[in-house]
Scaffold this motif. Structure first.
Motif, short mmCIF file in Angstrom:
data_model
loop_
_atom_site.label_atom_id
_atom_site.label_comp_id
_atom_site.label_asym_id
_atom_site.label_seq_id
_atom_site.Cartn_x
_atom_site.Cartn_y
_atom_site.Cartn_z
N LEU A 38 48.04 47.88 87.19
CA LEU A 38 47.78 46.65 87.93
C LEU A 38 46.30 46.35 87.76
O LEU A 38 45.44 46.99 88.37
CB LEU A 38 48.13 46.83 89.41
CG LEU A 38 49.55 47.34 89.68
CD1 LEU A 38 49.70 47.72 91.14
CD2 LEU A 38 50.57 46.29 89.30
N GLN A 39 45.99 45.39 86.90
CA GLN A 39 44.60 45.06 86.61
C GLN A 39 44.09 44.02 87.58
O GLN A 39 44.77 43.03 87.87
CB GLN A 39 44.47 44.57 85.17
CG GLN A 39 44.81 45.64 84.14
CD GLN A 39 44.68 45.15 82.71
OE1 GLN A 39 44.71 43.95 82.46
NE2 GLN A 39 44.54 46.07 81.78
N ASP A 46 43.72 39.30 86.56
CA ASP A 46 44.91 39.82 87.24
C ASP A 46 46.07 39.92 86.26
O ASP A 46 46.58 38.91 85.76
CB ASP A 46 45.28 38.91 88.41
CG ASP A 46 44.23 38.94 89.51
OD1 ASP A 46 43.78 40.04 89.85
OD2 ASP A 46 43.86 37.86 90.02
N ARG A 47 46.49 41.16 85.99
CA ARG A 47 47.61 41.42 85.07
C ARG A 47 48.42 42.59 85.61
O ARG A 47 47.92 43.42 86.38
CB ARG A 47 47.12 41.79 83.67
CG ARG A 47 46.25 40.78 82.98
CD ARG A 47 45.95 41.21 81.56
NE ARG A 47 47.15 41.14 80.73
CZ ARG A 47 47.53 40.08 80.05
NH1 ARG A 47 46.80 38.98 80.09
NH2 ARG A 47 48.62 40.09 79.30
N LEU A 104 61.47 57.76 69.08
CA LEU A 104 60.99 56.98 70.22
C LEU A 104 59.69 56.26 69.88
O LEU A 104 58.87 56.74 69.10
CB LEU A 104 60.75 57.88 71.43
CG LEU A 104 61.97 58.52 72.08
CD1 LEU A 104 61.53 59.44 73.20
CD2 LEU A 104 62.91 57.45 72.62
N GLU A 105 59.54 55.11 70.45
CA GLU A 105 58.24 54.44 70.44
C GLU A 105 58.04 53.81 71.80
O GLU A 105 58.99 53.61 72.57
CB GLU A 105 58.15 53.40 69.33
CG GLU A 105 59.14 52.26 69.43
CD GLU A 105 59.01 51.29 68.27
OE1 GLU A 105 58.86 50.08 68.52
OE2 GLU A 105 59.04 51.75 67.11
N THR A 106 56.77 53.52 72.12
CA THR A 106 56.42 53.00 73.44
C THR A 106 56.14 51.50 73.35
O THR A 106 55.42 51.06 72.45
CB THR A 106 55.18 53.72 74.01
OG1 THR A 106 55.45 55.12 74.07
CG2 THR A 106 54.85 53.22 75.41
N VAL A 107 56.72 50.75 74.25
CA VAL A 107 56.44 49.31 74.35
C VAL A 107 55.84 49.03 75.71
O VAL A 107 56.05 49.79 76.68
CB VAL A 107 57.71 48.46 74.14
CG1 VAL A 107 58.29 48.67 72.76
CG2 VAL A 107 58.75 48.76 75.22
N THR A 108 55.09 47.96 75.78
CA THR A 108 54.44 47.58 77.04
C THR A 108 54.95 46.22 77.49
O THR A 108 54.83 45.23 76.75
CB THR A 108 52.91 47.54 76.87
OG1 THR A 108 52.44 48.84 76.49
CG2 THR A 108 52.24 47.15 78.19
N LEU A 109 55.53 46.19 78.67
CA LEU A 109 55.91 44.92 79.30
C LEU A 109 54.69 44.44 80.06
O LEU A 109 54.19 45.13 80.95
CB LEU A 109 57.08 45.13 80.24
CG LEU A 109 58.32 45.81 79.65
CD1 LEU A 109 59.42 45.90 80.70
CD2 LEU A 109 58.82 45.07 78.42
N ASP A 110 54.21 43.25 79.71
CA ASP A 110 52.91 42.80 80.21
C ASP A 110 53.01 41.37 80.69
O ASP A 110 53.66 40.53 80.05
CB ASP A 110 51.88 42.93 79.08
CG ASP A 110 50.48 42.56 79.52
OD1 ASP A 110 50.05 43.02 80.58
OD2 ASP A 110 49.83 41.79 78.79
N THR A 111 52.38 41.08 81.84
CA THR A 111 52.35 39.70 82.31
C THR A 111 51.01 39.41 82.93
O THR A 111 50.40 40.26 83.59
CB THR A 111 53.48 39.44 83.34
OG1 THR A 111 53.46 38.06 83.72
CG2 THR A 111 53.28 40.27 84.60
N GLU A 112 50.53 38.22 82.68
CA GLU A 112 49.27 37.76 83.30
C GLU A 112 49.61 36.89 84.49
O GLU A 112 50.42 35.97 84.40
CB GLU A 112 48.43 36.97 82.29
CG GLU A 112 47.09 36.55 82.85
CD GLU A 112 46.18 35.93 81.79
OE1 GLU A 112 45.14 35.39 82.18
OE2 GLU A 112 46.53 36.01 80.60
N LEU A 113 49.00 37.21 85.62
CA LEU A 113 49.28 36.47 86.84
C LEU A 113 48.51 35.16 86.85
O LEU A 113 47.44 35.04 86.24
CB LEU A 113 48.90 37.30 88.06
CG LEU A 113 49.59 38.66 88.16
CD1 LEU A 113 49.05 39.45 89.34
CD2 LEU A 113 51.09 38.50 88.27
N ALA A 114 49.05 34.19 87.53
CA ALA A 114 48.39 32.89 87.62
C ALA A 114 47.02 33.04 88.28
O ALA A 114 46.82 33.87 89.17
CB ALA A 114 49.25 31.93 88.44
#
Length: 462
Positions: A366-367, A371-372, A388-398
């Motif tokens: 939680l950045q 804000d992300r 296996l590989e690692t993925v990142t689900l990422d969203t930028e907050l308004a």
């Protein structure tokens, strides 16, 4: 509804950079407008104060002019006076000229050593029923100071009219902790020592202390950041589910967390804390380096005081939910990168069924600025479906509108204490931090050095 805002210390940096821009953002939301009264020792008049307000709003809250903002500036009132003089305080409150039904806010934008004298002076002032007092951090210099200030405030006003503001609590990501945890069935069941291995609460800064070193040298990283901001973030991460998001319910759960934090004795301080001070170095990207002088060379710094510019504290919350989970709180100046985030690190899966390297541990980040939110997950690889590989689900907050300080001011005007700390929280914060300060003063943990532009003191072996 209109509102009156009296700012004590109206020509200071806090007022210029945060309070006035915050007011400019929220005044259009106050139907009757805001009557601004500034008080300080400076030799100004109404016109001079209005010009100062206009300049600071234009610099720190640029944008299209709004009639309400223009009214805030054009109707501003200046009073020259001693903020600890009851007669001066009475004149300032009377100058707001608002009705008894409208909120009147007294904002103490002052050095913390003046908080108690101002509150004591208010005992001899005729206070309106709806008065709200706003106090910035640090709330006292130690536990005894916080207790004394709380007692003086309690003699003056009900607790729900006292706002010990912390702008971190108005940040979008912090507020979203409540929604993430208590409005998502998929997440809250994992939020305990059964599934969480550790939590990091980090506020690293590339900025150095040079511009405010004379103040900072009497405070240090532990007092300046950990005792208030980072402990408040800890409460949101570790609190039990409240019965509602009403102010009293949230405050009670936050205070429960702080009471459950295990105090550190001298041995615990040596084991679970680190402190550091930056030396000369280079900060910034290779294409835009900035030379930073050693902290001890800054004007106003006493090297013998041993003030830390880096503080790292690992705490344990002794509750059923969090037993055994370390919470690492870290902050520092003149570091390699601006890193402002909460990292929840989950435990390994109980059985490794894939050949090769173990799955990467899931992390929720939680950045805080910007804000992300992001979550690391392991998935089957594209090339080899059983790797296996690692993925990142990422969203930028308004982006927040208004800004955190605008949110704080609007909450104060509305009488909403949820973005403030209650008396018990302020005192419990000092109960946690004071033994560390005392042990550091006795050299229980060495004052390590780190070059400006590095990641802080070198990691300890093991």
């Amino acid at each position: 509804m209109s509102a009156g805002i009296v700012v004590l210390g109206a020509t200071g940096d806090l007022t210029a950079r945060y309070i006035l821009p915050g007011l400019a953002r929220v005044v259009p939301s106050v139907p009757g407008g805001i009557r601004l009264v500034g008080v300080a020792h400076d030799d100004l008049d109404d016109d001079g104060f209005r010009a100062l307000v206009r300049e600071n709003v234009a610099r720190h809250a640029p944008g299209d002019p709004d009639p309400a903002v223009a009214a805030l500036v054009d109707d501003g009132v200046w009073l020259h006076g001693d903020v600890t003089d009851p007669a001066a305080l009475q004149r300032a409150l009377d100058a707001c000229e608002i009705t008894d039904a409208d909120p009147l806010v007294l904002y103490l934008a002052l050095p913390h050593v003046l908080f108690l004298p101002v509150v004591q002076a208010l005992a001899d002032v005729e206070l309106p029923d709806g008065l709200r007092i706003v106090i910035e951090k640090p709330f006292g210099e130690d536990l005894a100071g916080a207790v004394a200030l709380n007692a003086a405030l309690a003699d003056l006003l009900p607790e729900d009219q006292v706002f010990r503001v912390d702008h971190f609590l108005a940040k979008q990501t912090v507020l979203n902790l409540i929604g993430l945890r208590f409005a998502n069935r998929v997440l809250e069941p994992l939020w305990s020592s059964t599934h969480v291995e550790s939590v990091d609460i980090v506020f690293d800064e590339t900025v150095d202390a040079q511009g405010r070193a004379s103040y900072y040298d009497r405070s240090g990283a532990l007092r300046d950041m950990v005792q208030n901001h980072l402990l408040q973030l800890l409460t949101y991460v570790a609190m039990e589910p409240p019965t509602s998001v009403a102010p009293a319910d949230l405050a009670a759960r936050k205070a429960d967390v702080l009471r459950a934090v295990r105090p550190l004795d001298r041995e615990g301080v040596a084991r679970w804390t680190r402190r550091g001070r930056y030396t000369a170095g280079t900060v910034g990207a290779p294409d835009a380096p900035r030379d930073v002088a050693a902290y001890t060379s800054a004007p106003g710094v006493d090297p013998d005081r041993g003030t830390e510019t880096y503080a790292e504290v690992t705490l344990h919350v002794d509750t059923w939910r969090w037993s055994g989970v370390p919470f690492r709180l870290r902050t520092g100046k003149a570091l390699a990168a601006d890193r402002r985030e909460i990292v929840v690190r989950f435990r390994e899966v109980p059985l490794q069924v894939f050949e090769g390297a173990a799955p990467t541990r899931n992390e929720l980040r939680l950045q805080l600025d910007p804000d992300r939110m992001s979550l690391d997950l392991n998935v089957n690889g594209i090339g080899d479906p059983f790797a296996l590989e690692t993925v990142t689900l990422d969203t930028e907050l308004a982006q927040q509108d208004p800004t955190p300080y605008g949110q704080l001011l609007l909450a104060v005007i509305d009488g909403d204490t949820r973005l403030s700390a209650r008396a018990a929280e302020a005192e419990e914060g000092w109960r946690i931090v004071e033994p560390i300060l005392e042990a550091w003063a006795a050299d229980a943990a060495p004052l390590e050095e780190y070059p400006a532009g590095s990641d802080g003191p070198p990691r300890r072996a093991g």
